[in-house]
Design an enzyme around this catalytic site. Structure first.
Site, PDB file in Angstrom:
ATOM      1  N   SER A 264     -13.940  -4.899 -83.478  1.00 58.73           N
ATOM      2  CA  SER A 264     -14.963  -5.415 -83.051  1.00 58.73           C
ATOM      3  C   SER A 264     -16.117  -5.175 -83.818  1.00 58.73           C
ATOM      4  CB  SER A 264     -15.238  -5.288 -81.545  1.00 58.73           C
ATOM      5  OG  SER A 264     -15.675  -4.132 -81.515  1.00 58.73           O
ATOM      6  N   ASP A 265     -17.377  -5.987 -83.973  1.00 59.46           N
ATOM      7  CA  ASP A 265     -18.388  -5.519 -84.466  1.00 59.46           C
ATOM      8  C   ASP A 265     -19.193  -4.724 -83.165  1.00 59.46           C
ATOM      9  OD1 ASP A 265     -21.094  -6.980 -86.412  1.00 59.46           O
ATOM     10  OD2 ASP A 265     -20.851  -4.873 -85.556  1.00 59.46           O
ATOM     11  N   TYR A 266     -20.126  -4.077 -83.504  1.00 53.01           N
ATOM     12  CA  TYR A 266     -20.810  -3.151 -82.450  1.00 53.01           C
ATOM     13  C   TYR A 266     -20.965  -3.799 -81.177  1.00 53.01           C
ATOM     14  CZ  TYR A 266     -23.538   1.121 -81.569  1.00 53.01           C
ATOM     15  OH  TYR A 266     -24.151   2.545 -81.112  1.00 53.01           O
ATOM     16  N   ALA A 268     -19.454  -5.763 -79.531  1.00 55.41           N
ATOM     17  CA  ALA A 268     -18.930  -7.108 -79.515  1.00 55.41           C
ATOM     18  C   ALA A 268     -18.189  -7.914 -78.355  1.00 55.41           C
ATOM     19  CB  ALA A 268     -18.458  -7.672 -80.790  1.00 55.41           C
TER      20      ALA A 268
END
Ligand code: GLC
Length: 740
Positions: A264-266, A268
């Site tokens: 996942s992005d930060y 997210a």
């Protein structure tokens, strides 16, 4: 380890061990490193000391000695001594910083980006990092979006070539090799389509447009062997990408065949609650795992909720096993079970970081990335000339980008340093004239130091005198090199802007200098395409230098002195004004296209601005001049089984050797879905000496003519096509053929 040994290890792991392999934490949870970077919002994670002891990977810490110590301590504590993965944002260089990706895209030279990625991998791996969160391959069409700087632009084909090249550079043939790292294709998917260019905003595009424009570059990186993909913050068709099963299970895993790690992005996963698509952390964890997200970056969703979901029977433990196995397989591909430190080695850091070969490549890449937008014969400058270097960028060494998080700005070569080095006997003067931004400008939330007081102490002390000195220097000079632009923190993540003009104080300096000397060559440092209408009319020359990296000063002086000849081409359209945005070259015709120059009322146009941009995609000048013959075709028809060749004779009609990026554009004139008025389908860099001519040919086959048809299938449709070959997307040098 063999795959069988990995499966046995997985079977032997407790549920908590498995779940924590899916957790990624920043390095500061494990100790101080050489550079601890903050790239996301701080939040209370709600995790335990046991979660920290068992987390599977770490981001945003670096340094061989520090990471080796963290790895050793961690593995000693871990019940199965499974090594940590260390990951970092190495977007355009580790310590030798290369031009920002938008600049690399302007080189139209994927090979040099591959070499740059290989150098970045060499330095990064010596510092103990295993995975880089790069390349960012999001297609971009809106210059208001701050992260356009991180992309290679608005064209799917160009982006695809650079995505594959960078993955090959980072990973080589085997990421286990010394000096190689795992790359990460991001942000999947469509992040660059944020409405109104506002950061993290909603993405609303049709599935057809998504597949035709936004997805190709991700797929190219995956086909090149990317070991990791990162989710994007945005929604795709009204479902956050991070929990979007159609996007992640169907498009990414089934259609593109990606079987690597999806991170996942930060934060997210947790942010799907704020999106209004998950009711709480538990719901978010459930939906993200169903979508196949393997690593939860910096939230407690997986660590805190997955065990409950398994124990209550909501999800099978096998779903967790799938993700854990992909992570163990990546660690194995990197050889970490046998060599948990991989290439981490202080001696290698000392040997490779910023070594002369790396600096030389950075200088070459920066020179190839600059785009000459205008030149009324004031460039190149001659050693005999009296040259005034003026502007806020003559001493500013912050010429990398906000994503050069492991770089040291003071490693960079400034304009003044390079000018003195390359023009040792010339009569040079240097004046700031003004600052980059008003003194009271605040970068809200940014932790980076503000060096304005260091760079512009003279201007702050006496602004009137600073301006007067600059005007006097300009008046006395034969030619002025005026170095203007954006502050590097005005571009990158969380830097969207609604106004892209240069600050008033910089334009005031331009006008004052121009008044006393017509020979003003502007060098621009920026990540967003800026509004350059006034400069394009009144400057004698404009060199678009972007954020050129550690060797920026040297590269720019190489170009200004003619040691090297500009060859870059714009990877993104430069609009005339904010009202034209979004504006991009591969647009649709509409039913009432504006054609010709006759005044027309009922056509697709503005009443106050032309439809054409200030500078189009693919545009860029050289000190040489190039002429193109008409396009010739080996045949005026082909079937989907064969191919034809399109050729031109390219001639250097100038007085110096130069490199032209020859571009091939194709239009499918009529199809089951509307097709762009033209699309880039090939390019090549050709270097010619004065008077030299070379035949340049492109093969056209089914691959160049296929698209997502109205029935959802992918392929060609018979009919008429147009083909152009020229030096920009505005070329009219074309002909036609038929696909039977
Ligand atoms: C950031 C960025 C992403 C980066 C990640 C880790 O929010 O969106 O590109 O790789 O966090 O730093």
């Amino acid at each position: 380890m063999t795959d069988q040994e990995l499966h046995l290890l997985l079977e032997d792991m407790s549920l908590q061990e498995k779940i924590d392999q899916l957790l990624q934490l920043t390095a500061d949870f494990y100790g101080k490193t050489d550079r601890d970077v903050v790239t996301g919002p701080a939040s209370e994670l709600g995790i335990s000391m046991e979660d920290i002891d068992l987390a599977g990977s770490v981001l945003n810490g670096t340094g061989a000695k520090a990471l080796m110590q963290i790895q050793d301590a961690y593995m000693d504590r871990h019940p199965h001594h499974i090594p940590l993965l260390f990951m970092m944002d190495v977007i355009h260089g580790y310590r030798t910083i290369f031009p920002a990706p938008i600049a690399q895209g302007a080189s139209f030279d994927p090979e040099i980006s591959k070499r740059a990625a290989s150098v970045a991998a060499r330095e990064t791996s010596a510092a103990g990092i295993h995975v880089v969160f790069s390349p960012m391959v999001d297609l971009v069409r809106d210059p208001r979006w701050g992260r356009v700087m991180e992309s290679t632009g608005e064209d799917p084909y160009l982006n695809s070539r650079f995505a594959a090249a960078q993955i090959h550079g980072f990973q080589g043939d085997d990421m286990k090799e010394d000096g190689k790292v795992c790359g990460c294709i991001k942000h999947f998917a469509g992040y660059g389509g944020a409405e109104a260019g506002r950061e993290y905003n909603t993405v609303q595009v049709s599935e057809h447009t998504f597949r035709e424009y936004y997805l190709p570059s991700y797929e190219a990186g995956i086909k090149a062997g990317a070991g990791m993909v990162m989710t994007s913050f945005n929604t795709v068709n009204d479902i956050p990408a991070t929990i979007n099963q159609k996007l992640m299970r169907q498009m990414l895993r089934e259609e593109m065949g990606f079987d690597g790690v999806l991170i996942s992005d930060y934060a997210a996963i947790l942010e799907t609650v704020a999106h209004g698509a998950s009711s709480d952390k538990k719901d978010a964890a459930h939906k993200a795992l169903l979508a196949g997200v393997d690593i939860d970056m910096m939230t407690g969703c997986y660590a805190g909720e997955l065990a409950k979901l398994v124990k209550e029977g909501t999800i099978p433990e096998s779903l967790i096993d799938e993700s854990v196995l992909r992570i163990l397989q990546l660690k194995n591909q990197l050889g970490l079970f046998e060599h948990p430190h991989k290439d981490a080695d202080p001696e290698k850091e000392a040997r490779y970081i910023l070594c002369p070969e790396h600096r030389a490549l950075a200088r070459e890449a920066a020179a190839a990335s600059c785009v000459l937008l205008k030149n009324d014969k004031v460039l190149p400058i001659r050693p005999s000339q009296k040259v005034a270097f003026i502007g806020p960028y003559i001493d500013n060494y912050e010429i990398c980008s906000s994503w050069a998080v492991t770089g040291h700005p003071e490693d960079s070569v400034t304009i003044r340093q390079a000018a003195k080095e390359l023009l040792p006997d010339s009569d040079l003067t240097f004046c700031h004239g003004t600052t980059l931004l008003p003194r009271d400008h605040v970068f809200a939330g940014f932790a980076e130091p503000n060096r304005a007081e260091e760079f512009y102490a003279d201007v702050f002390a006496d602004p009137e005198k600073a301006l007067a000195d600059a005007v006097a220097a300009a008046k006395a000079a034969d030619v002025v090199i005026l170095c203007l632009g954006e502050h590097y923190l005005q571009t990158g993540e969380a830097t969207s802007r609604t106004e892209l003009s240069l600050p008033e104080n910089q334009m005031e300096l331009f006008c004052a200098v121009k008044t006393v000397n017509p020979n003003v060559a502007v060098v621009l440092f920026n990540g967003h395409p800026l509004l350059l209408d006034e400069l394009s009319r009144n400057a004698a020359a404009i060199l678009q230098a972007w954020l050129p990296g550690t060797e920026g000063g040297h590269a720019i002086l190489d170009l200004l002195t003619g040691t090297k000849n500009p060859s870059g081409k714009l990877p993104m359209t430069f609009p005339r004004n904010m009202g034209q945005i979004p504006i991009y070259y591969n647009h649709f015709s509409t039913g009432r296209p504006l054609t010709g120059t006759d005044p027309q009322r009922f056509v697709s146009k503005y009443t106050d601005t032309p439809n054409t941009p200030l500078f189009p995609f693919g545009y860029g000048l050289s000190y040489a001049e190039f002429s193109y013959s008409d396009v010739s075709l080996s045949s005026d028809s082909l079937t989907s089984e064969d191919s034809i060749t399109a050729s031109v004779q390219l001639k250097n009609t100038g007085a110096c050797t130069g490199t032209e990026v020859v571009q091939l554009y194709i239009q499918d004139v009529a199809a089951s879905t509307v097709r762009p008025v033209r699309e880039l389908k090939g390019f090549t860099r050709i270097t010619l000496t004065p008077g030299e001519t070379q035949t340049v040919s492109f093969r056209i086959s089914e691959a160049e003519l296929s698209f997502h048809r109205a029935d959802g299938s992918y392929g060609t449709e018979p009919g008429a096509f147009r083909v152009w070959i020229g030096g920009s997307s505005a070329t009219e040098n074309g002909t036609g053929f038929t696909l039977r």
